[in-house]
Motif scaffolding. Structure first.
Motif: not given
Ligand SMILES: Cc1cc2nc3c(=O)[nH]c(=O)nc-3n(C[C@H](O)[C@H](O)[C@H](O)COP(=O)(O)OP(=O)(O)OC[C@H]3O[C@@H](n4cnc5c(N)ncnc54)[C@H](O)[C@@H]3O)c2cc1C
Length: 434
Positions: A221-250
């Protein structure tokens, strides 16, 4: 008389406390009435209140509300001396600790409370271009960078299409969720008013979590609430995705997706201080040093490991305890008490944890709490519980008052007092011209 006091001091056992975080402070304070001299050393001259770092990074609190002078904390405890020093090695056989910037110190009792540090898991470019959230310097750096990106767009609006204002936050645990939630408030409320020419539709806040869900340690119930609250506040939530590399602008994800973003906040992992390797124990997961039930190290009853650096088991339940401020404070205090007992010729006691619940904030009037037996709380009531627990963790009444005033003021006005950038380099430029 001062001379007399020095003589008395020379005969008392010396307790050396390494680290002035929750663990170190807890230990030193509990030794106030013990017949010992305490020397506390930290590489900074201040204590950092990590749970509120994201509030400094997002301008809700000023740095001074989250960092407190260590010397000031012990003004009323005459048996404590504070030094600034960077620990480089610990020799438990010779009972001595070496520093990069001061002479070695010896001890009769040692409390190792050196905490943990960020773990980038070897992700390409993350250490160079990412913004971790572990120290006060990290929080101030992120705050300055974000303010700088908005000013850059103010000068050159075309930068928006390059992702200048986008932020990728890595990690669906408390650090990532709290950071992205606070950024959402800052962006959608304060910056929307500060920079009316910028269309909020073009500004992306993206939370990336490698596992299948946010807040894996909480109930559904906490997980669902958290995702819904963040999305309502304009956050895109991507789960099951990992970062492979970081560059200054990408930011490139393992799935191949490329996210245009000039800011990456790393809240995905930590590992215990590398100085744990200097201790004569086999390290557990996350490089944590296993402590005995009384928090000392096996074979070394004079050495105690507490807080994030330690692998601590609750003697009442057998649970391995998480790396949390409340665990660090309580283990520090317990180690201090056990040292006092040993100095007084008494037996030490096995550590028992008092669990006040696991909690996190998502933003204004939105928080979550899960109690030990599984009961959960969400929304405004959880926000109040979170505020009460975190105020209690702050180290002085003055810090509590400062935080309370800032939170209350922000609650009524949405104002964020830290939203200015102090350019010391400008003064330097002027000085070199004159
Ligand atoms: C962003 C963030 C949010 C968090 N939110 C929460 C929360 O909401 N609730 C909660 O309970 N917990 C939270 N935590 C966890 C909590 O802050 C930690 O568990 C706690 O700070 C650990 O205390 P500690 O004393 O073990 O280590 P620390 O607080 O890290 O203190 C270690 C000290 O050792 C010093 N040090 C390190 N290396 C050296 C060296 N080589 N020489 C000299 N000094 C050194 C450091 O300067 C530091 O002062 C959060 C952590 C982070 C990073």
């Amino acid at each position: 008389m001062p001379g007399q006091r020095e003589d008395q001091r020379a005969e008392r056992p010396k307790v050396l406390v390494l680290g002035g975080g929750f663990g170190g402070i807890g230990a030193a304070r509990k030794l106030a009435d013990a017949d010992v001299d305490v020397v506390l050393v930290d590489r900074n001259d201040y204590h950092t209140f990590q749970p509120l770092l994201y509030q400094v990074a997002t301008d809700l609190l000023e740095a001074g509300a989250v960092g407190h002078s260590l010397r000031d904390l012990f003004h009323d405890q005459p048996n404590v001396t504070v030094h600034r020093g960077n620990v480089t090695s610990i020799d438990v056989e010779k009972r001595t600790v070496a520093f990069s910037d001061r002479k070695p110190l010896d001890y009769e009792y040692l409390v190792v409370a050196l905490g943990a540090t960020v773990n980038f898991f070897g992700t390409e470019g993350a250490a160079k271009h990412g913004f971790p959230m572990y120290t006060l310097a990290d929080a101030v750096r992120l705050k300055e960078h974000v303010l700088d990106r908005w000013e850059a767009v103010d000068r050159d609006p075309a930068l928006i299409d390059d992702g200048a204002l986008n932020v990728v936050v890595v990690g669906g645990g408390p650090t990532g969720v709290e950071s992205v939630g606070a950024l959402a408030e800052l962006y959608r409320s304060n910056f929307a008013a500060d920079y009316p020419a910028v269309s909020q539709d073009k500004v992306r806040l993206i939370l990336v979590e490698a596992g299948p869900t946010l807040f894996a340690m909480f109930k559904q119930d906490i997980r669902d609430y958290t995702k819904k609250t963040l999305e309502k506040r304009g956050v895109e939530v991507l789960v099951g995705e990992a970062v492979s590399s970081v560059a200054p602008t990408r930011v490139t994800l393992k799935s191949g997706k490329v996210l245009p973003a000039h800011t990456l906040v790393w809240g995905a992992g930590l590992q215990a201080s590398e100085l744990g390797a200097a201790l004569p124990v086999e390290l557990e997961r996350g490089h944590r040093a296993p402590a005995e039930p009384d928090l000392s190290l096996a074979g070394h009853p004079e050495v105690f490991a507490v807080g994030d650096i330690a692998w601590t088991v609750d003697s009442a339940t057998g649970d391995v305890l998480p790396q949390l401020g409340s665990v660090a404070l309580q283990t520090g205090e317990w180690a201090g008490e056990n040292i006092a007992r040993r100095v007084a010729g008494k037996e030490t006691k096995p550590f028992v944890y008092e669990d006040k619940g696991t909690m996190a904030t998502i933003g204004r009037a939105a928080a979550v709490v899960q109690f030990r037996r599984g009961r959960t709380m969400k929304g405004k009531a959880a926000s109040l519980a979170w505020g009460a627990v975190h105020l209690a963790l702050l180290s002085t009444g003055e810090d509590r008052a400062k935080a309370l005033i800032n939170w209350t003021w922000a609650g009524f006005t949405h104002e964020r007092p830290g939203r200015i950038s102090v350019r010391t380099d400008v003064d330097d430029e002027k000085r070199s011209e004159s």
